[in-house]
Design an enzyme around this catalytic site. Sequence first.
Site, short mmCIF file in Angstrom:
data_model
loop_
_atom_site.label_atom_id
_atom_site.label_comp_id
_atom_site.label_asym_id
_atom_site.label_seq_id
_atom_site.Cartn_x
_atom_site.Cartn_y
_atom_site.Cartn_z
N LYS A 278 0.85 -1.20 0.00
CA LYS A 278 0.00 0.00 0.00
C LYS A 278 0.88 1.25 0.00
O LYS A 278 2.02 1.19 0.45
CB LYS A 278 -0.86 0.02 1.27
CG LYS A 278 -2.00 -0.98 1.28
CD LYS A 278 -2.86 -0.80 2.53
CE LYS A 278 -4.00 -1.80 2.57
NZ LYS A 278 -4.97 -1.67 1.46
N ARG A 352 -10.32 -11.53 1.85
CA ARG A 352 -11.17 -12.61 1.31
C ARG A 352 -10.47 -13.97 1.38
O ARG A 352 -11.11 -15.00 1.43
CB ARG A 352 -11.61 -12.25 -0.12
CG ARG A 352 -10.49 -12.05 -1.07
CD ARG A 352 -10.92 -11.25 -2.30
NE ARG A 352 -10.95 -9.80 -2.05
CZ ARG A 352 -11.27 -8.91 -2.97
NH1 ARG A 352 -11.61 -9.27 -4.18
NH2 ARG A 352 -11.28 -7.62 -2.67
#
Length: 497
Positions: A278, A352
């Site tokens: 990120k 996920r």
Amino acid sequence: MDYSIETQPVDKLQSDCTVVGIYEKQHLTASAQTLDHLTDGLISKLLARGDITGKIGETLLLTLHPATTIERILLVGLGEKKSLTNKDFFKALTAAFANIKKPHIKTLVCALAEVEVDSYDLTWKTRQIVTVCNDVSYQYTETKSDKTTESQLTAVQISVSEDQHELARTGLNQGIAIAEGMALTKHVADLPANLCTPSYLAKQALILGEQFDRLAVSVLEEADMAELGMGALLSVSRGSRQPAKLITLNYQAGDKNTKPIVLIGKGLTFDAGGISLKPAAGMDEMKYDMCGGASVLGTLLAAAKMALPLNIIGIIPASENLPDGDANRPGDIVTSMAGKTIEILNTDAEGRLLLCDALTYAERFQPDVVIDMATLTGACLVALGRIPSGLLGNDDDLCNDLLAAGNTANDSLWRLPLWEEYQELLKSNFADLANVGGRDAGTITAACFLARFAENFRWAHLDIAGTAWRSGVVKGATGRPVPLLTHYLIQRADASI
Ligand code: BES
Ligand code: MN
Ligand code: ZN
């Protein structure tokens, strides 16, 4: 904090400050009238003079003459003289409690339960007073040298009429349970990632388990997860020196043949993105990527505290997502516990990967419903901002129940479509599915991914990326979605008896 119900009139209750409502156009609530008489018309004089107009959320703190039996009065604007909306009541409460964060106000009398609110009873009003008061007074001090908090409140007396005190008492118990659940959630969420590791989360769950006879907590280690074939979850934790934990909280207070409600919370104690790193700006906020897991702890605390006659399973897959020589690479293919292979096109879509194995694991509990909470996609913030959490699911009844619970608890949800057509976007040339679906509809494709692992039960997914914490000067966890989940559980408990 000590919250209590009192049935005496407000002028007979002693405290550092008495909170009463006033409406626009100089209309007084019953308690404001009582205090107006006691103070020789002070309140009506101030209203006539325009010191406060009564707009919703407006406040005025009055310090009274030493000879008066009441020390201080906080006037709170309630808007036009009519039944309030749920949201306006919430706004008035928030403004009131924000204004009594003063060192000299340690005890409070709150007369706002008498205010009429559209379609809500005294139980709900009392519950809201307690949860909002506790929420607004919360302050993180754990890692500060100076532990003094702005709010010095220790006791809040909620004044209600004698004939309704049973309703109020129920609301008081619910409010205290929700307030404690939210406080626990906020506390573990606000802790930095070097302190709040997957092991720390596991320890908090075990401590919670010790507090309630009906709550049993167990923790799976990486070796146990490997045996179960949780290749998706374990691929994420390979990039971190902190071992992953799979925490299960088993609350059994319902009929033993009743299928459980399963709550799953993403417990990413820090999300740097992995090799798909990120950007630096604001990365500290990725300590909040465990807010789903924290809300499972908070909700189970609330349910156990109320002794709800339900069976509830909490599951928290906990890990970090960091770049490392052994971390997932873009293009890597892993095999989930369900046997489906996953091409990891972006290592930052790690939530996920944890949740898919947790969903498969949930099958062994033969769930009635499964609800997962996760700070899953930045796209949810883009779509919905910070007001509602995103809701997606494969069962309309469950989704509608959750939407209603969100409205009641002032912890709202907005449903997004989970249509089959979107599944196209998750196609992979090399595996059964890809872990990302491109730029379009990011919140939906994330939920579509999860849906592939939730085919065998009724399931709903809450994307809390925009609602679990606040940024900027007010940076901190919100405790959401504990209020909505707890309300859903209260409803389920009411329906079961
Ligand atoms: N934890 C983040 C989601 C997130 C981002 C929550 C910002 C709150 C604020 C999640 O693991 C993530 O990184 N998601 C990616 C998915 C993308 C790679 C498909 C995202 O949202 O950018
Ligand atoms: Mn991520
Ligand atoms: Zn994440």
